[in-house]
Design an enzyme around this catalytic site. Structure first.
Site, mmCIF file in Angstrom:
data_model
loop_
_atom_site.group_PDB
_atom_site.id
_atom_site.type_symbol
_atom_site.label_atom_id
_atom_site.label_comp_id
_atom_site.label_asym_id
_atom_site.label_seq_id
_atom_site.Cartn_x
_atom_site.Cartn_y
_atom_site.Cartn_z
ATOM 1 C CG HIS A 1 -10.966 7.203 0.354
ATOM 2 N ND1 HIS A 1 -10.290 7.329 0.951
ATOM 3 C CD2 HIS A 1 -12.261 6.782 0.758
ATOM 4 C CE1 HIS A 1 -9.970 7.505 2.682
ATOM 5 N NE2 HIS A 1 -11.741 6.630 2.350
ATOM 6 C CD GLU B 1 -16.532 4.000 6.170
ATOM 7 O OE1 GLU B 1 -17.085 2.944 5.887
ATOM 8 O OE2 GLU B 1 -15.340 3.588 5.764
#
Length: 214
Positions: free
Chosen positions: A12, A85
């Site tokens: 990202h 994550e």
């Protein structure tokens, strides 16, 4: 004859917490202005590519990045929580320095990359996290055998991906970069993963890498 499946994995774009070296984990932090520009630059760099499908972590920073990329004419992104994550437990929301000061023993085990150390506060161990990423990549490669996929994810996920594709163990310190919004290419040939290209960032005007999973 087995047809190779090719994956482009993108971390990202930058967030304010990346800039502060603050552990995000499963907390939902948006892109900052730099991250938004990076996402648009990544979209431009991938405009000529053709993807059978696009998958993204369901966390906001990844979804925002995927949305910007897909606006260039790619399939709409499918959000998959398995691409999140690593869960950092009590460390989430702390800077690395704060985590070390407040939880020195746990931080030492984290820094040493002990595979079976799980963060206090419902955090994941490195081995459990790696198993999660291994499983989702295998699933997507099987589901889209012979195709090309785009996956938008996180720094920690890409740490595992690089090790899967190169055969490197979990515990050694990271010796490769994971910049925000860079392009990382791996291929599955029916037997396993191999690394094709890593950290391509010609489309970026500099990108952050905290040298730790963030």
């Amino acid at each position: 004859m087995v047809t190779a499946t090719r994956l482009c994995l993108v971390r990202h774009g930058e967030t304010d917490w990346n800039a502060e070296r603050r552990l995000q984990g499963h907390l939902d932090i948006p892109l900052n202005a730099v991250g938004e520009r990076q996402a648009r630059a990544t979209a431009a760099s991938l405009a000529a590519e053709r993807f059978a499908a696009v998958y993204t972590s369901d966390l906001l920073r990844a979804r925002q990045t995927a949305a910007a990329i897909c606006a260039a004419g790619h399939p709409p992104p499918f959000a998959d929580a398995r691409l999140r994550e690593r869960h950092y437990g009590l460390f989430q929301g702390l800077t690395y320095a704060e985590a070390e000061a407040r939880h020195p023993q746990a931080y030492a085990r984290f820094h040493a990359r002990e595979p079976d150390f799980a963060f206090p506060g419902s955090g994941e161990s490195l081995s459990a996290f790696a198993a999660r990423i291994d499983a989702v990549l295998a699933d997507l490669a099987h589901r889209h055998a012979g195709g090309q996929l785009l996956i938008v994810c996180h720094g920690g996920v890409l740490d595992i991906v690089h090790r899967l594709a190169t055969g490197k163990a979990l515990q050694p310190p990271r010796d490769f970069v994971i910049p925000n919004a860079a392009l990382n290419w791996i291929v599955h040939d029916g037997q396993g993963w191999r690394l094709q290209a890593w950290a391509e960032q010609r489309h970026l005007d500099g990108a952050r890498d905290e040298l730790a999973n963030a």
